[in-house]
Write a protein that holds these residues in place. Structure first.
Motif, PDB file in Angstrom:
ATOM      1  N   ASP A  32      40.727  34.455  36.008  1.00 10.85           N
ATOM      2  CA  ASP A  32      41.951  34.532  35.699  1.00 10.85           C
ATOM      3  C   ASP A  32      42.308  35.016  34.360  1.00 10.85           C
ATOM      4  OD1 ASP A  32      44.788  34.163  36.896  1.00 10.85           O
ATOM      5  OD2 ASP A  32      44.939  32.965  35.155  1.00 10.85           O
ATOM      6  N   VAL A  33      41.526  34.466  33.459  1.00  8.78           N
ATOM      7  CA  VAL A  33      41.825  34.841  32.089  1.00  8.78           C
ATOM      8  C   VAL A  33      41.262  36.298  31.625  1.00  8.78           C
ATOM      9  CG1 VAL A  33      41.510  33.953  29.651  1.00  8.78           C
ATOM     10  CG2 VAL A  33      41.946  32.493  31.317  1.00  8.78           C
ATOM     11  N   LEU A  34      40.019  36.401  32.265  1.00 10.85           N
ATOM     12  CA  LEU A  34      39.562  37.556  31.840  1.00 10.85           C
ATOM     13  C   LEU A  34      39.954  38.850  32.483  1.00 10.85           C
ATOM     14  CD1 LEU A  34      35.733  36.496  32.339  1.00 10.85           C
ATOM     15  CD2 LEU A  34      36.717  36.963  30.264  1.00 10.85           C
ATOM     16  N   ASP A  35      40.518  38.606  33.820  1.00  6.02           N
ATOM     17  CA  ASP A  35      41.250  39.929  34.312  1.00  6.02           C
ATOM     18  C   ASP A  35      42.592  40.187  33.350  1.00  6.02           C
ATOM     19  OD1 ASP A  35      39.808  39.906  36.367  1.00  6.02           O
ATOM     20  OD2 ASP A  35      40.992  38.870  37.773  1.00  6.02           O
ATOM     21  N   ALA A  36      43.160  39.035  32.909  1.00  2.00           N
ATOM     22  CA  ALA A  36      44.462  39.343  32.051  1.00  2.00           C
ATOM     23  C   ALA A  36      44.019  40.030  30.859  1.00  2.00           C
ATOM     24  CB  ALA A  36      45.138  37.943  31.803  1.00  2.00           C
ATOM     25  N   ARG A  37      43.066  39.531  30.151  1.00  2.00           N
ATOM     26  CA  ARG A  37      42.783  39.939  28.755  1.00  2.00           C
ATOM     27  C   ARG A  37      42.028  41.409  28.944  1.00  2.00           C
ATOM     28  NH1 ARG A  37      40.436  34.810  25.425  1.00  2.00           N
ATOM     29  NH2 ARG A  37      42.225  33.484  25.830  1.00  2.00           N
ATOM     30  N   TRP A  38      41.237  41.859  30.010  1.00  2.36           N
ATOM     31  CA  TRP A  38      40.534  42.946  30.054  1.00  2.36           C
ATOM     32  C   TRP A  38      41.351  44.069  30.836  1.00  2.36           C
ATOM     33  CZ3 TRP A  38      34.930  40.698  31.228  1.00  2.36           C
ATOM     34  CH2 TRP A  38      34.394  40.049  30.131  1.00  2.36           C
ATOM     35  N   SER A  42      44.071  41.677  39.419  1.00  4.60           N
ATOM     36  CA  SER A  42      43.423  40.569  40.074  1.00  4.60           C
ATOM     37  C   SER A  42      42.700  41.097  41.129  1.00  4.60           C
ATOM     38  CB  SER A  42      44.791  39.684  40.467  1.00  4.60           C
ATOM     39  OG  SER A  42      45.660  40.371  41.246  1.00  4.60           O
ATOM     40  N   ALA A  43      43.035  42.078  41.982  1.00  2.00           N
ATOM     41  CA  ALA A  43      42.725  42.653  43.008  1.00  2.00           C
ATOM     42  C   ALA A  43      41.119  43.006  42.673  1.00  2.00           C
ATOM     43  CB  ALA A  43      43.402  43.799  43.814  1.00  2.00           C
ATOM     44  N   PHE A  44      40.873  43.822  41.954  1.00  5.79           N
ATOM     45  CA  PHE A  44      39.631  44.309  41.328  1.00  5.79           C
ATOM     46  C   PHE A  44      38.737  43.280  40.970  1.00  5.79           C
ATOM     47  CE2 PHE A  44      36.662  46.923  38.646  1.00  5.79           C
ATOM     48  CZ  PHE A  44      36.090  47.760  39.703  1.00  5.79           C
ATOM     49  N   GLY A  45      39.525  42.136  40.081  1.00  5.18           N
ATOM     50  CA  GLY A  45      38.608  41.245  39.730  1.00  5.18           C
ATOM     51  C   GLY A  45      38.110  40.333  40.729  1.00  5.18           C
ATOM     52  N   GLY A  46      38.805  40.049  41.821  1.00  8.16           N
ATOM     53  CA  GLY A  46      38.524  39.323  42.886  1.00  8.16           C
ATOM     54  C   GLY A  46      37.495  39.918  43.709  1.00  8.16           C
ATOM     55  N   LEU A  47      37.523  41.356  43.741  1.00  7.23           N
ATOM     56  CA  LEU A  47      36.628  42.036  44.527  1.00  7.23           C
ATOM     57  C   LEU A  47      35.104  42.193  43.948  1.00  7.23           C
ATOM     58  CD1 LEU A  47      36.578  44.007  47.137  1.00  7.23           C
ATOM     59  CD2 LEU A  47      36.930  45.931  45.584  1.00  7.23           C
ATOM     60  N   THR A 183      52.543  43.785  40.284  1.00  9.62           N
ATOM     61  CA  THR A 183      52.198  45.172  40.445  1.00  9.62           C
ATOM     62  C   THR A 183      50.807  45.386  41.073  1.00  9.62           C
ATOM     63  OG1 THR A 183      53.376  45.220  38.338  1.00  9.62           O
ATOM     64  CG2 THR A 183      51.854  47.262  39.078  1.00  9.62           C
ATOM     65  N   ALA A 184      50.703  46.109  42.157  1.00 11.89           N
ATOM     66  CA  ALA A 184      49.447  46.229  42.935  1.00 11.89           C
ATOM     67  C   ALA A 184      48.137  46.187  42.053  1.00 11.89           C
ATOM     68  CB  ALA A 184      49.506  47.390  43.663  1.00 11.89           C
ATOM     69  N   GLY A 185      47.541  45.251  42.392  1.00 12.26           N
ATOM     70  CA  GLY A 185      46.051  45.175  41.594  1.00 12.26           C
ATOM     71  C   GLY A 185      46.128  44.523  40.250  1.00 12.26           C
ATOM     72  N   HIS A 186      47.234  43.981  39.861  1.00  7.06           N
ATOM     73  CA  HIS A 186      47.267  43.196  38.739  1.00  7.06           C
ATOM     74  C   HIS A 186      48.121  41.579  38.815  1.00  7.06           C
ATOM     75  CE1 HIS A 186      47.189  47.431  37.409  1.00  7.06           C
ATOM     76  NE2 HIS A 186      46.767  46.758  36.258  1.00  7.06           N
ATOM     77  N   THR A 200      37.748  34.854  23.844  1.00 10.18           N
ATOM     78  CA  THR A 200      37.411  35.629  24.836  1.00 10.18           C
ATOM     79  C   THR A 200      35.788  35.106  25.151  1.00 10.18           C
ATOM     80  OG1 THR A 200      38.598  37.375  24.780  1.00 10.18           O
ATOM     81  CG2 THR A 200      36.755  37.626  25.870  1.00 10.18           C
ATOM     82  N   ALA A 201      35.071  35.082  23.844  1.00  9.11           N
ATOM     83  CA  ALA A 201      33.537  34.718  24.088  1.00  9.11           C
ATOM     84  C   ALA A 201      33.392  33.109  24.825  1.00  9.11           C
ATOM     85  CB  ALA A 201      33.053  34.473  22.568  1.00  9.11           C
ATOM     86  N   ALA A 202      34.453  32.224  24.330  1.00 13.28           N
ATOM     87  CA  ALA A 202      34.257  30.879  25.032  1.00 13.28           C
ATOM     88  C   ALA A 202      34.472  31.029  26.495  1.00 13.28           C
ATOM     89  CB  ALA A 202      35.310  29.858  24.338  1.00 13.28           C
ATOM     90  N   VAL A 203      35.798  31.894  26.844  1.00 12.99           N
ATOM     91  CA  VAL A 203      35.862  31.875  28.175  1.00 12.99           C
ATOM     92  C   VAL A 203      34.598  32.392  29.052  1.00 12.99           C
ATOM     93  CG1 VAL A 203      37.210  33.252  29.857  1.00 12.99           C
ATOM     94  CG2 VAL A 203      38.391  32.137  27.807  1.00 12.99           C
TER      95      VAL A 203
END
Length: 354
Positions: A32-38, A42-47, A183-186, A200-203
């Motif tokens: 969840d955190v990495l998706d938001a920061r990078w 969410s769809a691509f992160g889950g995929l 928003t689709a994919g976010h 981010t390194a700790a996550v």
């Protein structure tokens, strides 16, 4: 593990399941955190990210089976759990968000991006069934045409999903007007503490540790489960498609429930579809390692379960399109249909395996 007493096997199985459950929650939170920061969506992160991480046990077992030449284990390990993974969506629908007025999962997470992900799953499973009928000696450069096509379909699916997350020529960019706001994919919800305050390194470190814990505990689950099946005299195919498949699906269950509680219904569904599309890609790895055609090693029960998985996925595609608004016995009509079909399918599996 077969030499251990039955009671000890049960304790090992339960302990490994607990580790997988806790690690799965951390995987969901850190994704969840990495998706938001990078900003990968969410769809691509889950995929890809979450789906690959939660399937690390299957990756390890498939590689080990391919190295040892035990291709039947590799095939059964991959195909045996895909249908059950679809049933995980029933669990997420029934227990992810409860209360009066709560709509079914496919109503809240309605998105054409998810429909596209599910279509990729069906396409990959169709190639699996077709590839099982090819001759076993059809090998070129340590690969067979079917596994190359599976990998190509998966990569094409990633490209299409990523593109769909940015733009679709539909109303509200492919998202239903009254679905979960996003928003689709976010991502819709912001990451919650304590992970959102970490560097981010700790996550990434938490994600890697959780992934390794999932890998180790997942392998222990598989081995202890096989030993338990031998002890109770249950067929390996039947045990693998039911109890063991449910145990190894714990990462998807825990990450899915956590994602829904974080307000991201799309990530929960995307993780399941992404995992089911990714697992057959392991046939490419197994074929490359062993130098033998893997899919022709599939038996009747394996192909039966593959067809069942495709059918269950199609039910959810219909659910995402028609978006049932009311719940029946605590779940959407599509989830109830999947549960009934899976029960009938497992009953038929006894006849096939028998």
């Amino acid at each position: 593990m077969s030499a251990l007493p039955f009671g000890v096997l049960l304790l090992i199985f339960a302990a490994a399941a607990a580790v997988v459950w806790i690690a799965g929650i951390q995987l969901s939170k850190t994704t969840d955190v990495l998706d938001a920061r990078w900003h990968i969506g969410s769809a691509f992160g889950g995929l890809i990210i979450l789906a690959v991480a939660t399937n690390l046990p299957e990756i390890a077992i498939t590689v080990s089976a391919a190295i040892s030449g035990n291709l039947e284990v590799a095939v059964g390990n991959i195909l045996g759990g895909i249908a059950l993974q679809a049933v995980v969506l029933v669990i997420l629908d029934a227990f992810g968000k409860r209360g009066r007025g709560v709509r079914p999962l496919t109503n809240r997470a309605a998105s054409l991006v998810l429909v596209l992900e599910a279509i990729v799953v069906v396409a990959v499973l169709a190639v699996v069934m077709a590839g099982s009928q090819l001759p076993g000696d059809l090998i070129i450069a340590r690969l067979s045409p079917d596994v190359v096509l599976i990998a190509a379909l998966w990569l094409a699916g990633l490209f299409l999903v990523q593109r769909a997350g940015h733009h679709l020529p539909w109303h509200a960019n492919g998202a239903a007007p009254d679905g979960t706001p996003h928003t689709a994919g976010h991502r819709r919800a912001k990451p919650r503490p304590p992970h959102h305050t970490m560097s981010t390194a700790a996550v990434v470190a938490v994600f890697v540790v959780s992934a390794l814990a999932t890998l180790g505990a997942g392998v222990v689950l598989e081995r202890a489960g096989d030993a338990i099946a031998d002890e109770i005299g249950l067929s390996g195919v039947l045990f693998g498609a039911t109890i063991l498949a449910l145990a190894t699906a714990l990462p998807e269950i825990s990450t899915g429930l956590q994602a829904i509680r974080q307000g991201d219904d799309n990530l929960a569904m995307s993780d399941i579809f992404g995992g089911n599309a990714f697992l057959p890609v392991l046939f490419f790895v197994a074929t490359l390692i062993s130098g033998q055609a893997v899919l022709p090693q599939a038996n009747g029960a394996d192909i039966y379960l593959t067809a069942l998985a495709a059918l269950l996925t199609l039910v959810y595609i219909v659910g995402l399109i028609f978006r049932p608004a009311t719940k029946v016995v605590g779940m959407g009509v599509d989830s109830l249909t999947v549960l009934v079909l899976y029960g009938v399918g497992i009953a038929g599996l006894f006849a096939v395996a028998g």
